[in-house]
Design a protein around this motif. Structure first.
Motif, short mmCIF file in Angstrom:
data_model
loop_
_atom_site.label_atom_id
_atom_site.label_comp_id
_atom_site.label_asym_id
_atom_site.label_seq_id
_atom_site.Cartn_x
_atom_site.Cartn_y
_atom_site.Cartn_z
N ALA A 58 32.41 11.71 23.65
CA ALA A 58 33.24 12.81 23.66
C ALA A 58 34.87 12.23 23.52
CB ALA A 58 33.18 13.78 24.85
N LEU A 59 34.91 11.04 24.19
CA LEU A 59 36.22 10.27 24.41
C LEU A 59 36.20 9.19 23.00
CD1 LEU A 59 36.49 9.28 27.96
CD2 LEU A 59 37.66 11.03 26.88
N ARG A 60 35.34 9.48 22.13
CA ARG A 60 35.45 8.54 20.78
C ARG A 60 35.40 7.04 21.02
NH1 ARG A 60 35.81 11.99 16.48
NH2 ARG A 60 36.54 14.21 16.91
N ILE A 61 34.96 6.71 22.18
CA ILE A 61 34.80 5.20 22.52
C ILE A 61 33.70 4.61 21.97
CG2 ILE A 61 34.62 3.52 24.43
CD1 ILE A 61 36.42 5.38 26.15
N VAL A 62 32.62 5.48 21.94
CA VAL A 62 31.38 4.88 21.35
C VAL A 62 31.02 6.10 20.34
CG1 VAL A 62 30.60 3.66 23.53
CG2 VAL A 62 29.76 6.06 22.77
N LYS A 63 30.31 5.66 18.96
CA LYS A 63 29.86 6.37 18.06
C LYS A 63 28.62 6.70 17.92
CE LYS A 63 33.61 4.79 14.87
NZ LYS A 63 33.82 4.18 13.67
N LYS A 64 27.73 5.92 18.31
CA LYS A 64 26.18 6.14 18.31
C LYS A 64 25.75 6.76 19.62
CE LYS A 64 21.87 3.89 16.82
NZ LYS A 64 21.47 2.60 16.53
N PRO A 65 25.02 7.81 19.67
CA PRO A 65 24.39 8.23 20.93
C PRO A 65 23.20 7.26 21.44
CG PRO A 65 23.19 9.52 19.35
CD PRO A 65 24.53 8.57 18.46
N LEU A 66 23.31 7.37 22.95
CA LEU A 66 22.30 6.17 23.50
C LEU A 66 20.93 6.95 23.29
CD1 LEU A 66 22.22 4.14 25.96
CD2 LEU A 66 21.75 5.95 27.39
N GLY A 67 19.98 6.01 22.59
CA GLY A 67 18.87 6.32 22.20
C GLY A 67 17.79 6.23 23.78
N PRO A 68 16.59 6.85 23.58
CA PRO A 68 15.68 7.06 24.55
C PRO A 68 15.21 5.57 25.12
CG PRO A 68 15.32 8.67 23.02
CD PRO A 68 16.15 7.80 22.42
N LEU A 69 15.05 4.65 24.21
CA LEU A 69 14.40 3.49 24.50
C LEU A 69 15.62 2.52 24.94
CD1 LEU A 69 11.67 2.56 21.90
CD2 LEU A 69 11.48 3.78 24.10
N GLU A 70 16.94 2.77 24.36
CA GLU A 70 17.98 2.21 25.15
C GLU A 70 17.93 2.48 26.57
OE1 GLU A 70 22.18 1.05 22.75
OE2 GLU A 70 21.36 3.04 22.49
N ASN A 71 18.09 3.79 26.65
CA ASN A 71 18.25 4.51 28.14
C ASN A 71 17.09 3.77 29.01
OD1 ASN A 71 18.91 5.70 30.45
ND2 ASN A 71 18.95 7.47 29.39
N ASN A 72 15.91 3.52 28.70
CA ASN A 72 15.10 2.84 29.26
C ASN A 72 15.27 1.61 29.61
OD1 ASN A 72 12.16 2.56 30.39
ND2 ASN A 72 11.98 1.11 28.61
N ALA A 121 9.88 8.14 32.62
CA ALA A 121 9.55 8.70 31.38
C ALA A 121 9.86 10.01 30.82
CB ALA A 121 8.33 8.12 30.58
N GLU A 122 9.33 10.91 31.65
CA GLU A 122 9.41 12.56 31.42
C GLU A 122 10.89 12.90 31.51
OE1 GLU A 122 6.94 14.08 34.63
OE2 GLU A 122 5.02 13.74 33.31
N THR A 123 11.56 12.28 32.35
CA THR A 123 13.01 12.71 32.43
C THR A 123 13.94 12.26 31.22
OG1 THR A 123 12.80 12.65 34.96
CG2 THR A 123 15.10 12.39 33.76
N ILE A 124 13.56 10.74 30.96
CA ILE A 124 14.30 10.44 29.68
C ILE A 124 13.83 11.26 28.49
CG2 ILE A 124 14.33 8.51 28.07
CD1 ILE A 124 14.12 6.61 30.65
N GLN A 125 12.66 11.48 28.27
CA GLN A 125 12.41 12.23 27.15
C GLN A 125 12.83 13.79 27.28
OE1 GLN A 125 7.81 12.18 27.73
NE2 GLN A 125 7.80 10.94 25.67
N SER A 126 13.07 14.26 28.28
CA SER A 126 13.61 15.64 28.45
C SER A 126 15.32 15.69 28.13
CB SER A 126 13.26 16.31 29.69
OG SER A 126 14.04 15.66 30.74
N ILE A 127 15.83 14.76 28.56
CA ILE A 127 17.33 14.71 28.73
C ILE A 127 17.76 14.11 27.16
CG2 ILE A 127 17.73 14.42 30.96
CD1 ILE A 127 18.08 11.57 30.57
N HIS A 128 16.96 13.71 26.51
CA HIS A 128 17.10 12.82 25.02
C HIS A 128 16.66 14.06 24.10
CE1 HIS A 128 19.29 9.21 26.06
NE2 HIS A 128 18.30 9.18 27.03
#
Length: 601
Positions: free
Chosen positions: A73-87, A161-168
């Motif tokens: 939202a602050l345009r500091i990063v462009k690419k969203p965090l992926g599920p495996l990246e979050n893992n 794992a279930e939480t990461i899947q749901s929020i992404h």
């Protein structure tokens, strides 16, 4: 390898594995280190308040998601965090955040209490880091056996794992909401703590105008405590543990303590004076219940040792499945052991005067215990450090009598290796369900334990400037009190104790065994009505006010789960985690400002 296990791995490679998705990126490592460091600070605060180290992975993955949403939202990063990246990020954070567990802070605090000597910072950073790293390598040879082939549950890893899947998943729409709940509760807790500790606008304890045996309830530690971290901690535990703590606290401070004072066994109505006696039955309940539960799980223990022969047996067909190229090579474990074991042994000898021959026994014993702890965690979600620690203390009490420091820190080796092996396997279970690269998670865990070791020792030195504060109402440090007492008993014997304390130990041992047996064999419908031995035991070594506050947190969460289950699923973990993080981080900041002279104590 059994055909069904081979089929399971082949199916995972075909349908779950995501080799082209981002895993361990630089930004995941950096943000994981920052979140892990913050959670390590949070956990050390909570540990010395309650005796527990709170879960890291669920909070970390929600916090990571929310942080990247904000950065986008602050345009500091462009690419969203992926599920495996979050893992991968969560694995880094877990390695750092759990540096307070496995007996690390219990042992460090107990050592400080008994010897009043603070080992130098660099040596202790090396000590905790090397033990944790050895735990990471100990997990490598058993990963395929426990996760790929047997499919053990590792409930926290599955939930993460279930939480990461749901929020992404955009359709779920829950990720941003959970992050907002976490952030909002953290801000509230931080402001509340500042008003209480920095400006003293909010009293720390609210007593009731009631007396018991000629003393106010507050003197018996029965009061309302203005610490939202305790409410958050209570909300994350089961309601059974919560009400057991309330029961144990009231029995200890409203019934047992007045009787001890009336008989002259305890001469001062204060928390420290009371807990100096109640420590013994409380520790006995914890040790006996932990060892009994561990022994009752003999099938799991047997599978641990029988599984080792399968783990280390050459598996010629492993390469045929194609998974050998993805998993960590088997040679990583022996090389890690050869490199790190001599370092641990040298530190045991140099820092704690443990005889060389005894140190040489400790590390292989701890690795075997780590294998057992990993399986028990996979099947029950409980890492049995409450059982493994006392077993090691008993062994070293026999082979090195009188060496209290060595007794404590040898148990730290067992607990630390067991916890970090189990912690890595828990996050590897998350990765298995999401299709992540196992090697990347091992790298991530190693990044985390390095950061955790660097953070946890200076943080301990900051918030515990003097051993006299441990075991008091401000820092009850129940696990430290228990470890110190058990080590002294094993190293010097119980002959010097008051006769009433000896009787209390026997009663506590019997009660711990009875509660553990009831927990195992009672009909399922009756188990929620049985007191938790952990809750009762811990209640005897923390102030009654802490028991009341944690019960209120557990009761509030249970009420919400029953009346509004959908709302509870969205809010309980994020709000509780936010309360814990907000107060603990602000509490440490206030302590730092007091030490540096910017604030008055």
């Amino acid at each position: 390898m059994p055909a069904d296990a081979s089929t399971r791995e082949a199916d995972w490679l075909k349908n779950t594995y995501r080799p082209h998705d981002a895993n361990l990126t630089v930004r995941a490592v950096v943000v994981g280190m920052l979140i892990g460091a913050a959670m390590c600070l949070s956990n050390i605060y909570v540990f010395f308040k309650t005796g527990w180290s709170m879960g890291v992975t669920l909070t970390a993955c929600i916090l990571a998601f929310g942080s990247f949403q904000l950065l986008q939202a602050l345009r500091i990063v462009k690419k969203p965090l992926g599920p495996l990246e979050n893992n991968a990020l969560t694995t880094v954070a877990s390695g750092a955040g759990y540096m307070t567990g496995g007996g690390n802070m219990a042992a460090f605090g107990a050592l400080f209490m008994i010897t009043t000597v603070r080992p130098d910072t660099i040596s202790m950073i090396a000590w905790f880091g090397v033990i944790a790293a050895l735990g990471v390598f100990a997990a490598i040879p058993i990963k395929r056996q426990l996760i790929n082939q047997e499919g053990l549950a590792f409930p926290t890893g599955t939930a993460t794992a279930e939480t990461i899947q749901s929020i992404h998943t955009a359709a779920a729409g829950g990720g941003a909401g959970k992050a907002a709940w976490l952030g909002g509760s953290a801000v509230f807790a931080a402001v509340f703590t500042w008003l209480r500790d920095a400006w003293h606008w909010i009293p720390g304890t609210i007593g009731l105008p009631v007396t018991l045996a000629g003393h106010s309830l507050a003197q018996w530690t029965i009061a309302l405590k203005a610490e939202v971290v305790l409410l958050g901690g209570g909300a994350l535990m089961s309601f059974r543990t919560g009400w057991s703590m309330l029961l144990g606290g009231l029995l200890t401070y409203a019934v047992l303590a007045p009787a001890l004072v009336a008989q002259g066994i305890v001469t001062t109505v204060s928390y420290k004076a009371i807990v100096a006696w109640t420590l013994w039955p409380g520790a006995a309940i914890l040790v006996a219940s932990g060892l009994t539960s561990f022994a009752l799980d003999y099938k799991s223990i047997g599978r641990s040792f029988s599984g080792l022969t399968r783990v280390f047996r050459k598996q010629a067909e492993a390469g045929d499945s194609g998974i050998a190229a993805i998993e960590c090579p088997a040679w990583w474990f022996p090389v890690g052991f050869v490199v790190l074991a001599p370092v641990v042994t040298a530190l045991m000898v140099g820092l704690f005067q443990i005889p060389l021959w005894a140190g040489l026994i400790a590390v292989p014993l701890a690795v075997v215990m780590g294998f057992v702890a990993a399986r028990v965690t996979g099947e029950t979600d409980v890492t049995p450090t409450k059982a493994l620690g006392p077993v090691t203390q008993m062994i070293y009490g026999i082979i090195t009598p009188g060496n209290v420091a060595g007794n404590i820190m040898s148990a730290n080796v067992t607990g630390g290796i067991g916890l970090h092996a189990a912690d890595l396997l828990t996050t590897l279970k998350t990765g298995w369900l999401l299709g992540a690269k196992p090697r990347h998670q091992v790298y991530a865990q190693l990044f985390g334990v390095v950061v955790g070791a660097i953070v946890v020792v200076p943080a301990f030195n900051l918030i515990i400037p003097d051993p006299s504060v441990l075991g008091g109402e401000a820092w009850p440090a129940p696990s430290c009190v228990v470890w110190a007492g058990v080590s002294q008993a094993f190293a010097h014997g119980v002959s010097a104790l008051h006769p009433s304390s000896k009787s209390a130990i026997l009663i506590g041992l019997a009660l711990g065994v009875a509660l553990a047996l009831a927990e195992k064999f009672a009909p399922k419908r009756l188990r929620p009505l049985l007191p938790s031995p952990s809750g009762i035991g811990i209640a005897m070594v923390i102030p009654g006010s802490n028991c009341i506050a944690m019960f209120l947190g557990a009761a509030g969460a249970e009420w919400l789960r029953r009346k509004h289950p959908v709302l509870a699923e969205k809010t309980v973990v994020p709000v509780a985690s936010g309360l814990i993080a907000g107060e603990s981080l602000m509490g440490i900041l206030v302590a730092l400002l007091i030490v540096t002279g910017f604030l008055a104590a």
